[in-house]
Design a protein around this motif. Structure first.
Motif, short mmCIF file in Angstrom:
data_model
loop_
_atom_site.label_atom_id
_atom_site.label_comp_id
_atom_site.label_asym_id
_atom_site.label_seq_id
_atom_site.Cartn_x
_atom_site.Cartn_y
_atom_site.Cartn_z
N MET A 26 0.84 -1.20 0.00
CA MET A 26 0.00 0.00 0.00
C MET A 26 0.88 1.25 0.00
SD MET A 26 -3.16 1.42 0.28
CE MET A 26 -4.39 0.66 1.31
N ASP A 27 1.91 1.24 0.83
CA ASP A 27 2.83 2.38 0.91
C ASP A 27 3.44 2.68 -0.46
OD1 ASP A 27 4.16 4.44 2.20
OD2 ASP A 27 5.68 3.17 3.09
N ILE A 51 -3.95 7.70 6.44
CA ILE A 51 -2.84 7.60 5.51
C ILE A 51 -2.85 8.84 4.61
CG2 ILE A 51 -1.83 6.24 3.62
CD1 ILE A 51 -3.21 3.76 4.89
N TYR A 52 -1.67 9.40 4.39
CA TYR A 52 -1.54 10.60 3.59
C TYR A 52 -2.19 10.42 2.22
CZ TYR A 52 0.45 14.40 0.89
OH TYR A 52 0.60 15.50 0.09
N GLY A 53 -3.01 11.38 1.83
CA GLY A 53 -3.67 11.35 0.53
C GLY A 53 -5.02 10.66 0.52
N ILE A 109 -5.86 -0.07 9.03
CA ILE A 109 -4.94 0.91 9.58
C ILE A 109 -4.24 0.38 10.83
CG2 ILE A 109 -6.47 2.23 11.08
CD1 ILE A 109 -5.12 4.73 9.50
N THR A 110 -4.83 -0.61 11.46
CA THR A 110 -4.19 -1.26 12.61
C THR A 110 -2.87 -1.88 12.17
OG1 THR A 110 -6.34 -1.68 13.63
CG2 THR A 110 -4.49 -3.01 14.40
N LYS A 115 3.12 -1.70 11.50
CA LYS A 115 4.32 -1.74 10.66
C LYS A 115 5.13 -0.44 10.75
CE LYS A 115 3.73 -5.79 8.71
NZ LYS A 115 4.68 -6.87 8.74
N GLY A 116 4.68 0.51 11.59
CA GLY A 116 5.42 1.75 11.81
C GLY A 116 5.25 2.78 10.72
#
Length: 121
Positions: A26-27, A51-53, A109-110, A115-116
């Motif tokens: 996803m990142d 999450i950004y965006g 999101i958990t 995962k930091g």
């Protein structure tokens, strides 16, 4: 028994069409600008960090279907929620609505936080 077999096949087909992805995947998709990112949690949850965006479209909202229909169906979309339940339902709806490529963040999101990965408020 025949109905159970049919439903089992149908579930397998859906899982091929909606791709469960890791936080790392996803990142990468977000970083590359390859997806429309949708947070299907409540506005209160979204305000606590997202999450950004990400655009917030509350799955529990009465006009959820109208809002999701405004998203471009021809472009890849990634959805997430708290742990994965609401986003799985959203992804299933989106597939039926004709979206071409759908990613669902496995663990929501958990898992992202575990995962930091960074959140914005």
């Amino acid at each position: 028994m025949v109905l159970g077999s049919f439903l089992g096949c149908q579930d397998r087909q859906t899982s091929k069409e909606v791709e469960l992805i890791t936080a790392e995947e996803m990142d990468s998709l977000v970083e590359l600008g390859k997806v429309q990112l949708i947070d299907v949690r409540t506005p209160e949850e979204y305000a606590e960090g997202h999450i950004y965006g990400a655009v917030n479209i509350n799955f529990l909202d009465d006009n959820f279907e109208e809002l999701i229909e405004q998203v471009d169906k021809s472009k890849p979309v990634a959805v997430y929620c708290g742990k994965g339940g609401r986003s799985a339902k959203c992804a299933s709806y989106m597939k039926k609505a004709g979206f071409t490529k759908i990613y669902d963040l496995n663990g929501g999101i958990t898992e992202w936080k575990y995962k930091g990965k960074d959140l914005v408020q």
